[in-house]
Design a protein around this motif. Structure first.
Motif, mmCIF file in Angstrom:
data_model
loop_
_atom_site.group_PDB
_atom_site.id
_atom_site.type_symbol
_atom_site.label_atom_id
_atom_site.label_comp_id
_atom_site.label_asym_id
_atom_site.label_seq_id
_atom_site.Cartn_x
_atom_site.Cartn_y
_atom_site.Cartn_z
ATOM 1 N N SER A 49 -29.697 2.593 -10.500
ATOM 2 C CA SER A 49 -28.529 3.474 -10.499
ATOM 3 C C SER A 49 -28.870 4.850 -11.055
ATOM 4 O O SER A 49 -28.439 5.877 -10.524
ATOM 5 C CB SER A 49 -27.402 2.837 -11.323
ATOM 6 N N ALA A 50 -29.672 4.890 -12.118
ATOM 7 C CA ALA A 50 -29.925 6.151 -12.827
ATOM 8 C C ALA A 50 -30.930 7.039 -12.118
ATOM 9 O O ALA A 50 -30.827 8.272 -12.208
ATOM 10 C CB ALA A 50 -30.415 5.859 -14.247
ATOM 11 N N GLY A 228 -17.896 6.797 -13.658
ATOM 12 C CA GLY A 228 -17.608 5.726 -14.603
ATOM 13 C C GLY A 228 -16.513 4.804 -14.117
ATOM 14 O O GLY A 228 -16.611 3.574 -14.238
ATOM 15 N N MET A 229 -15.460 5.378 -13.532
ATOM 16 C CA MET A 229 -14.318 4.575 -13.109
ATOM 17 C C MET A 229 -14.536 3.893 -11.760
ATOM 18 O O MET A 229 -14.129 2.761 -11.555
ATOM 19 C CB MET A 229 -13.057 5.443 -13.063
ATOM 20 N N PHE A 230 -15.202 4.562 -10.833
ATOM 21 C CA PHE A 230 -15.250 4.043 -9.461
ATOM 22 C C PHE A 230 -16.477 3.174 -9.175
ATOM 23 O O PHE A 230 -16.425 2.314 -8.301
ATOM 24 C CB PHE A 230 -15.185 5.191 -8.452
ATOM 25 N N LEU A 231 -17.587 3.404 -9.880
ATOM 26 C CA LEU A 231 -18.801 2.651 -9.563
ATOM 27 C C LEU A 231 -18.972 1.400 -10.425
ATOM 28 O O LEU A 231 -19.525 0.411 -9.978
ATOM 29 C CB LEU A 231 -20.041 3.543 -9.722
ATOM 30 N N TRP A 232 -18.500 1.438 -11.662
ATOM 31 C CA TRP A 232 -18.781 0.326 -12.573
ATOM 32 C C TRP A 232 -17.588 -0.615 -12.736
ATOM 33 O O TRP A 232 -17.714 -1.827 -12.631
ATOM 34 C CB TRP A 232 -19.179 0.882 -13.948
ATOM 35 N N THR A 348 -24.440 10.036 -14.674
ATOM 36 C CA THR A 348 -25.358 9.016 -15.186
ATOM 37 C C THR A 348 -24.791 8.343 -16.444
ATOM 38 O O THR A 348 -24.845 7.125 -16.593
ATOM 39 C CB THR A 348 -26.723 9.660 -15.523
ATOM 40 N N ILE A 349 -24.215 9.151 -17.330
ATOM 41 C CA ILE A 349 -23.735 8.633 -18.605
ATOM 42 C C ILE A 349 -22.483 7.773 -18.433
ATOM 43 O O ILE A 349 -22.336 6.741 -19.109
ATOM 44 C CB ILE A 349 -23.456 9.802 -19.576
ATOM 45 N N GLY A 350 -21.576 8.161 -17.535
ATOM 46 C CA GLY A 350 -20.314 7.452 -17.367
ATOM 47 C C GLY A 350 -20.464 5.952 -17.156
ATOM 48 O O GLY A 350 -19.929 5.151 -17.944
ATOM 49 N N PRO A 351 -21.194 5.518 -16.118
ATOM 50 C CA PRO A 351 -21.348 4.075 -15.895
ATOM 51 C C PRO A 351 -22.062 3.358 -17.038
ATOM 52 O O PRO A 351 -21.711 2.225 -17.377
ATOM 53 C CB PRO A 351 -22.177 4.010 -14.601
ATOM 54 N N GLY A 355 -20.640 0.118 -19.628
ATOM 55 C CA GLY A 355 -21.361 -1.114 -19.950
ATOM 56 C C GLY A 355 -21.567 -1.290 -21.443
ATOM 57 O O GLY A 355 -21.404 -2.392 -21.981
ATOM 58 N N SER A 356 -21.894 -0.191 -22.118
ATOM 59 C CA SER A 356 -22.133 -0.258 -23.568
ATOM 60 C C SER A 356 -20.857 -0.598 -24.324
ATOM 61 O O SER A 356 -20.873 -1.392 -25.271
ATOM 62 C CB SER A 356 -22.688 1.083 -24.065
ATOM 63 N N LEU A 357 -19.745 0.013 -23.912
ATOM 64 C CA LEU A 357 -18.471 -0.239 -24.593
ATOM 65 C C LEU A 357 -18.009 -1.683 -24.389
ATOM 66 O O LEU A 357 -17.490 -2.313 -25.317
ATOM 67 C CB LEU A 357 -17.404 0.733 -24.095
#
Length: 391
Positions: A49-50, A228-232, A348-351, A355-357
């Motif tokens: 992904s990254a 962040g919202m649409f891919l993960w 890159t950071i959003g997804p 996952g981290s949260l």
């Protein structure tokens, strides 16, 4: 050379957004397939992904500069060549290592395409006409996502992901033939004599510093929220039992919902200041994100997801209309490319943040509040920092 009329230029340049969306969407459908067939770990999936986003960051910055230095048309053609060549190579990758290397190359082409394409439109038009044309070319993103959905649900199950990717490579080669009809140069276009370092310093000079900072911040926030919202998060919703988010119907609905968002934005831009229109769309994104994050039924997910697509992609289109006009023509490619390269960091950071949260125990509504908070910062930056005028 004969002038390219507005509608023809719209179609030619719109292919940049179509292929960018096609690639992003298709990768999201391919990743579960290669995860299973190549037995990939979570970290390897994260790398897949990254690496594309990393290529896009480099492509946006480098190609934006080269568009000022060499010219818009040759660089736009070169980015599509990279995309098509990368996808041809992808069809024969034997393992994840080669897959990562090829995706990096493809990402450079994809990341370089959009800032250069937007710059061409900005060079051809002025005022409200420019803003509307930029929003309309951005609407081709929705068509790219729909096309990816058709390929993924119709072609991929029967012929595999490699044949599906091959089809996109051949489509890119066809678009390459179309782009030969792009104008060589506009009346306003000039070739910059600045090297990369001086060009970068110029967009951070006193003349452009405020616009560069604010635009880069806004692009970071919008891409951070969108990816962040649409891919993960659809994967999380599936784990909660809402399998509809991985269906063909859901994917097409989310894509179709983008179109009226773009078209309304294009109309509103001629009726009120762009800052007001963008503020409305960012506020709409916040409310939709809150509703989507707290949805407890499939009906609410569909309704709030459609509104989220409407507002988020509409805001993206208005940002496309905003950005190139903040820079004079000699550094327009670099200015657009730099702002979008910062945006790709957000993508890159959003997804990864999602996952981290989740790993430390955050619930879905709380995660969406993180995106709402980021969007509030975006509204403040927009209202305080940006001027609603073009150069």
């Amino acid at each position: 050379m004969m002038e390219v009329k507005g509608n023809k230029l719209l179609l030619l340049i719109g292919t940049a957004w179509l292929f960018d969306a096609l690639d992003v969407a298709l990768l999201s459908f391919i990743m579960p397939v290669i995860k299973q067939s190549w037995h990939l770990s979570a970290s390897q999936m994260g790398a897949v992904s990254a690496v594309t986003s990393l290529g896009m960051m480099i492509g946006a910055l480098g190609c934006g500069y080269l568009a000022d230095k060499i010219g818009r048309k040759p660089i736009l053609i070169a980015t599509l060549l990279l995309f098509s060549f990368g996808n041809l190579l992808l069809t024969v990758t034997p393992n994840v290592g080669w897959f990562l290397a090829v995706r990096f190359i493809t990402g450079i082409g994809l990341g370089g395409e959009l800032p250069v394409a937007a710059t061409i439109i900005a060079d051809h038009f002025t005022g409200t006409k420019r803003a509307r044309m930029l929003v309309l070319v951005d609407s081709f993103w929705a068509f790219g996502w729909i096309l990816a959905s058709v390929l993924s649900f119709v072609i991929m199950p029967k012929f595999g992901w490699r044949i599906t990717v091959l089809i996109t490579a051949l489509m890119g080669l066809y678009a390459l033939l179309m782009r030969r009809h792009l104008p060589e140069k506009t009346k306003t276009e000039v070739t910059s004599k600045l090297g990369f370092g001086p060009a970068l310093r110029e967009v951070w000079s006193a003349k452009y510093r405020r616009a560069t900072f604010c635009l880069s911040t806004l692009w970071f926030i919008i891409m951070f929220a969108y990816y962040g919202m649409f891919l993960w998060l659809p994967s999380v919703l599936v784990m909660r039992g809402f399998s509809v988010v991985h269906s063909f119907g859901y994917t097409v609905l989310m894509s179709l919902a983008q179109l009226p968002g773009y078209y309304l934005a294009a109309w509103l831009i001629g009726k009120m200041p762009r800052k007001v229109v963008l503020t409305i769309y960012l506020l709409g994104t916040m409310l939709s994100a809150w509703a989507f994050g707290t949805a407890t039924t499939e009906t609410m997910i569909l309704i709030s997801g459609a509104w989220l697509s409407f507002f988020t992609l509409g805001a993206w289109g208005i940002m496309i209309a905003f950005t190139p006009g903040q820079f004079e023509v000699s550094v327009r490619g670099m200015g657009m490319g730099f702002a979008q390269s910062i945006g790709r960091m957000g993508a890159t950071i959003g997804p990864y943040l999602v996952g981290s949260l989740i790993a430390i125990g955050f619930k879905i509504p709380a995660i969406f509040m993180v995106f709402v908070g980021a969007l509030i910062i975006g509204v403040i930056v927009l209202l305080v920092g940006l001027r609603d005028e073009d150069r």
